[in-house]
Scaffold this motif. Structure first.
Motif, PDB file in Angstrom:
ATOM      1  N   SER A   1       3.229  93.439   6.523  1.00 36.89           N
ATOM      2  CA  SER A   1       4.237  93.722   5.337  1.00 36.89           C
ATOM      3  C   SER A   1       5.612  94.152   6.069  1.00 36.89           C
TER       4      SER A   1
ATOM      5  N   ALA B   1      -4.148  89.620   9.121  1.00 35.10           N
ATOM      6  CA  ALA B   1      -3.504  90.066   8.053  1.00 35.10           C
ATOM      7  C   ALA B   1      -3.450  91.651   8.134  1.00 35.10           C
TER       8      ALA B   1
ATOM      9  N   GLY C   1      -1.955  95.283   3.114  1.00 30.73           N
ATOM     10  CA  GLY C   1      -2.579  94.410   1.760  1.00 30.73           C
ATOM     11  C   GLY C   1      -1.539  93.847   1.073  1.00 30.73           C
TER      12      GLY C   1
ATOM     13  N   ALA D   1      -1.809  89.701   3.068  1.00 28.37           N
ATOM     14  CA  ALA D   1      -2.876  88.974   3.115  1.00 28.37           C
ATOM     15  C   ALA D   1      -2.983  87.526   2.370  1.00 28.37           C
ATOM     16  N   ASP D   2      -2.089  87.627   1.254  1.00 25.45           N
ATOM     17  CA  ASP D   2      -2.306  86.347   0.660  1.00 25.45           C
ATOM     18  C   ASP D   2      -1.351  85.067   1.473  1.00 25.45           C
TER      19      ASP D   2
ATOM     20  N   LYS E   1      -3.766  84.070   4.504  1.00 15.40           N
ATOM     21  CA  LYS E   1      -4.742  83.256   3.943  1.00 15.40           C
ATOM     22  C   LYS E   1      -4.166  81.784   3.989  1.00 15.40           C
TER      23      LYS E   1
ATOM     24  N   VAL F   1      -8.515  90.643   8.440  1.00 17.71           N
ATOM     25  CA  VAL F   1      -7.743  91.474   7.739  1.00 17.71           C
ATOM     26  C   VAL F   1      -8.307  93.020   8.159  1.00 17.71           C
TER      27      VAL F   1
ATOM     28  N   PRO G   1      -6.822  96.010   6.178  1.00 15.65           N
ATOM     29  CA  PRO G   1      -5.747  96.858   5.085  1.00 15.65           C
ATOM     30  C   PRO G   1      -5.568  97.923   5.166  1.00 15.65           C
TER      31      PRO G   1
ATOM     32  N   ALA H   1      -4.215  98.942  -0.326  1.00 13.95           N
ATOM     33  CA  ALA H   1      -5.018  97.799  -0.334  1.00 13.95           C
ATOM     34  C   ALA H   1      -5.887  97.680  -1.685  1.00 13.95           C
TER      35      ALA H   1
ATOM     36  N   GLU I   1      -7.699  91.748  -0.516  1.00 17.95           N
ATOM     37  CA  GLU I   1      -7.690  91.276   1.028  1.00 17.95           C
ATOM     38  C   GLU I   1      -8.848  90.514   1.379  1.00 17.95           C
ATOM     39  N   THR I   2     -10.188  91.234   0.818  1.00 13.95           N
ATOM     40  CA  THR I   2     -11.350  90.649   1.342  1.00 13.95           C
ATOM     41  C   THR I   2     -11.906  89.649   0.552  1.00 13.95           C
TER      42      THR I   2
ATOM     43  N   ALA J   1     -13.311  92.250   8.572  1.00 17.03           N
ATOM     44  CA  ALA J   1     -12.535  93.425   8.004  1.00 17.03           C
ATOM     45  C   ALA J   1     -12.418  94.587   8.834  1.00 17.03           C
TER      46      ALA J   1
END
Length: 388
Positions: free
Chosen positions: A42, A97, A100, A104-105, A108, A139, A141, A145, A149-150, A171
């Motif tokens: 981010s 990633a 969060g 994460a989007d 993916k 990931v 986070p 988050a 994310e998961t 994770a």
């Protein structure tokens, strides 16, 4: 519990949680035959802090670490297409990633596009079959988050991608990333995880594995959210919420999307309002409706919320209403503690009539559109919830 009808449960990711969990990431990647990961993080101060912590973990690992640390709320499929070309050019062999939400989007969908070698990501269809093994996705986070994310889901460009293949393989939950700076950030994240765990836990179909994950997520939030809101830097409480979010994402991946999730997601996608803020507004209304409809196992919420002793003392016929009372009390405590930072209505959140109509148009296309639009109207100006 009658299991004769059968059930399916999938949790494809390994979890590393605890002090300096990130320090083990190079070893984990090596075990996945990866040596050139691309980090997707981010934008902003929190993202830079997370990157600094991650870089220290890779110190003398000998791995090549790529970095894109400018994912914002407006990230779209055009950005993913740019990152896909970068991945293919630099031959990155894993995706991390970091943080969060949109990071994460993006990670993916990027993993999907790179693995499929999609010519133009903007033309990628959410329902496209996945017949190849994707690159390892990790990931990690951070504070804020919300659990997606998961999960097996990615929301980007008003498209919802859904596949078990999109879920991470690992994770990493590190308390250095878990600590937050704002009370409302911790509250919104905790409520989002709680909302998805609650809706996963009360669904009528019998799935003991899903219930185990959602049970633990609910209890972790109940025991730690107030502490984390009062002191966002509390490592123990923050890490507990991060674990709750991870578990809620796994439970949610094995359940039908509930009303709270749908409402929280559309406001986040269109207006950038944290999902937990919207869920806090809507939860009392939806709980009251669930109680009235009688199709959901609300009584199952009482044990993770109240504890084993209170559960044993309370007659079975009173547990559903008692669970709703506990959840409503928790929300009121948070609203009293946070004041205007946790708005009680769309008006307090600054949602204009024009933007509300935009939300209603999107929700209207859902199978439960009429109901969801009705909830939006109820929370527009803070109308009291219905009684069961």
């Amino acid at each position: 519990m009658d299991l004769s009808a059968g059930f399916v449960f999938t949790c494809p990711f390994k979890t590393n949680s605890g002090n300096k969990a990130l320090s083990h990431l190079p070893v984990e990647l090596a075990g996945l035959n990866a040596a050139r990961p691309l980090v997707v993080a981010s934008a902003g101060t929190e993202g830079r802090k997370a990157v600094k912590i991650l870089r220290s973990a890779f110190g003398d690992s000998g791995m090549t670490l790529g970095l894109f640390d400018n994912v914002t709320q407006t990230a779209d499929l055009g950005l993913v297409d740019h990152l896909k070309n970068l991945c293919l050019e630099k031959k990155y062999d894993a995706v991390i990633a970091l943080g969060g939400g949109k990071a994460a989007d993006v990670a993916k969908v990027l993993n999907l596009a790179v693995s499929l070698k999609t010519p133009d990501v903007r033309q990628l269809l959410p329902e496209a079959p996945i017949r190849v093994r994707l690159l390892p996705l990790v990931v990690a986070p951070a504070a804020g988050a919300d659990g997606l994310e998961t999960s097996r889901f990615a929301h980007l460009g008003r498209k919802v991608f859904s596949s078990e293949s999109l879920a991470p393989v690992l994770a990493v939950l590190d308390p250095r990333l878990a600590k937050g700076k704002s009370s409302i950030g911790m509250a919104a994240a905790g409520i989002a995880a709680l909302g998805r765990a609650v809706e996963s836990h009360i669904q009528a179909d019998q799935n003991p594995f899903r219930k185990a994950y959602s049970f633990a997520a609910i209890r972790f939030v109940r025991e730690n959210l107030s502490v984390a809101v009062a002191d966002p830097g509390n490592r123990k409480a923050a890490l507990a919420l991060l674990n709750a979010a991870a578990m809620s994402g796994c439970a949610f991946s094995n359940a039908a999307a509930g009303r709270l999730h749908k409402l929280g997601q559309v406001f986040y996608d269109l207006l950038g309002i944290p999902q937990g803020v919207i869920m806090a507004m809507c939860l009392p209304h939806i709980l009251g409706d669930y109680l009235k409809e009688g199709q959901y196992d609300l009584a199952a919420l009482f044990q993770p919320l109240a504890g084993d002793d209170a559960f044993a003392r309370t007659p079975a016929g009173k547990r559903a209403e008692a669970a709703c009372d506990l959840l409503n009390r928790l929300l009121k405590e948070l609203q009293n503690a946070l004041g205007k930072d946790l708005p009680k209505s769309l008006a307090e959140a600054g949602v204009s009539g024009y933007r509300k109509e935009e939300i209603l148009d999107v929700l209207g296309a859902d199978a439960e559109g009429r109901y969801l639009c009705g909830v939006v109207e109820r929370v527009a100006n803070g109308r009291p919830e219905r009684k069961g």
